[in-house]
Write an enzyme that holds these catalytic residues in place. Structure first.
Site, PDB file in Angstrom:
ATOM      1  N   GLN A   1      -1.122  -4.538  11.538  1.00 34.26           N
ATOM      2  CA  GLN A   1       0.254  -4.167  11.877  1.00 34.26           C
ATOM      3  C   GLN A   1       0.326  -3.410  13.205  1.00 34.26           C
ATOM      4  OE1 GLN A   1       3.043  -2.991   8.566  1.00 34.26           O
ATOM      5  NE2 GLN A   1       1.132  -2.434   7.576  1.00 34.26           N
TER       6      GLN A   1
ATOM      7  N   THR B   1      -7.451  -0.591   4.207  1.00 33.48           N
ATOM      8  CA  THR B   1      -6.201   0.041   3.780  1.00 33.48           C
ATOM      9  C   THR B   1      -5.723  -0.372   2.386  1.00 33.48           C
ATOM     10  OG1 THR B   1      -4.938  -1.686   4.910  1.00 33.48           O
ATOM     11  CG2 THR B   1      -5.386   0.348   6.149  1.00 33.48           C
TER      12      THR B   1
ATOM     13  N   TRP C   1       3.143   5.602   5.397  1.00 29.33           N
ATOM     14  CA  TRP C   1       4.115   4.561   5.006  1.00 29.33           C
ATOM     15  C   TRP C   1       4.355   3.562   6.148  1.00 29.33           C
ATOM     16  CZ3 TRP C   1       8.703   6.603   1.573  1.00 29.33           C
ATOM     17  CH2 TRP C   1       8.219   7.476   0.580  1.00 29.33           C
TER      18      TRP C   1
ATOM     19  N   TYR D   1      -9.807   6.095  -0.655  1.00 25.47           N
ATOM     20  CA  TYR D   1      -9.229   5.799   0.660  1.00 25.47           C
ATOM     21  C   TYR D   1      -9.046   7.083   1.468  1.00 25.47           C
ATOM     22  CZ  TYR D   1      -5.602   4.659   4.093  1.00 25.47           C
ATOM     23  OH  TYR D   1      -4.880   4.542   5.252  1.00 25.47           O
TER      24      TYR D   1
ATOM     25  N   THR E   1      -4.350   9.135   8.135  1.00 26.49           N
ATOM     26  CA  THR E   1      -3.370   8.935   7.078  1.00 26.49           C
ATOM     27  C   THR E   1      -2.941  10.219   6.377  1.00 26.49           C
ATOM     28  OG1 THR E   1      -3.081   7.871   4.888  1.00 26.49           O
ATOM     29  CG2 THR E   1      -5.299   8.484   5.501  1.00 26.49           C
TER      30      THR E   1
ATOM     31  N   ALA F   1      -9.027  -0.495   9.860  1.00 18.94           N
ATOM     32  CA  ALA F   1      -9.287   0.337   8.673  1.00 18.94           C
ATOM     33  C   ALA F   1      -9.266  -0.520   7.420  1.00 18.94           C
ATOM     34  CB  ALA F   1      -8.232   1.439   8.556  1.00 18.94           C
TER      35      ALA F   1
END
Length: 284
Positions: A11, A63, A151, A126, A102, A61
């Site tokens: 993303q 995720t 998010w 995680y 994160t 990563a």
């Protein structure tokens, strides 16, 4: 500068590639696993030297938060060890590195926004591996920036926004958790802030970035459906206990963004304004 971007198919990596066109003064090396295996220490060293890399933005990563509970070894390789290899390679050249982290480094028991200097306490595999990755990057690269986000969504890949649009069109009723509170982050906005940091100069340290505002997953879903014109799906609020998952989620993960705003003079967009832009792209 010669800049290595890892995880370019994700993303954030895709959003970075789009914005690269607005910053042609740099040369970019966009890589994913096919171009560079970041779990291969020697391959990273060679790549950094051969291409005279000045800085690294690590967008790669593991995720899959729930799957990580059963895949700790792979999660550790990607989230903890790989950042160390990248930081070590660029640190040797006196270069800089931006590591994306994160909100899961916190356990989510706060009731006020988390600042960068608060004690970390990850409650999932995680989160634990991402925290080790942060520490490794700071250890091996003096000119490093850690940017914690939360998010994350975009028009690329799999994410909550795209899933809720799909389910909203497929189902007449949907249950979504209302007692987990945080702030969404449009990956495009995060990519824009990364470029601000690159162009103004890396100020080492830990930073927080998400969009402005505070909502629950339930409220987020209601807004997604409204903006996407979905009217035939009834969204019900669920308690976390009604939707058990392998990995523990933070109940409260709002991030305080004062530091990055003050350091770089950035204005952070409101979550709904950014969501509106993303949904418009997704449904057009």
């Amino acid at each position: 500068m010669n800049i290595l971007i890892t995880g370019c198919n994700g993303q954030l990596g895709n959003e970075m590639q789009l914005l690269e066109q607005q910053h042609p003064q740099h040369r970019y090396f966009n890589t994913d696993v096919a171009e560079l295996d970041i779990t291969d220490r020697q391959a990273i060293r060679q790549f950094v030297v051969d291409n005279s890399i000045d800085g690294i933005v690590n967008c790669a990563a593991y995720t899959a938060v729930d799957k990580a509970e059963d895949n700790e070894e792979l999660c550790t390789r990607l989230n903890a060890e790989a950042p160390a290899y990248l930081a070590e390679a660029i640190g040797r050249r006196g270069g800089w590195m931006i590591q994306i982290s994160t909100d899961y480094v916190f356990d989510g028991t706060n009731h006020t926004p988390y600042t960068e200097d608060e004690d970390t306490c990850p409650a999932s595999v995680y989160g634990k591996t991402k925290l080790v990755g942060e520490l490794n990057v700071q250890k091996f690269c003096q000119r490093s920036m850690i940017i914690r986000t939360a998010w994350l969504y975009s028009t690329f890949g799999n994410n909550f926004v795209k899933t809720m649009i799909r389910l909203g069109r497929e189902k007449t009723e949907l249950g979504v958790i209302f007692d987990q509170i945080g702030t969404p982050t449009y990956a495009r906005d995060l990519a824009a802030v990364i470029f601000v940091a690159i162009n103004k100069g890396i100020v080492p340290g830990v930073y927080h970035f998400s969009n402005e505002g505070v909502i629950s997953w339930y409220d987020f879903t209601k807004s997604i459906h409204r903006l996407a014109g979905i009217t035939t799906c009834h969204v019900r609020p669920l308690h976390t206990a009604e939707y058990p998952t392998p990995a523990a989620r933070p109940h409260y993960s709002v991030l305080d963004k004062s530091k990055i705003k003050q350091t770089y003079g950035v204005e952070v967009p409101y979550w709904e304004d950014s969501l509106k832009e993303c949904v418009r792209k997704l449904i057009s």
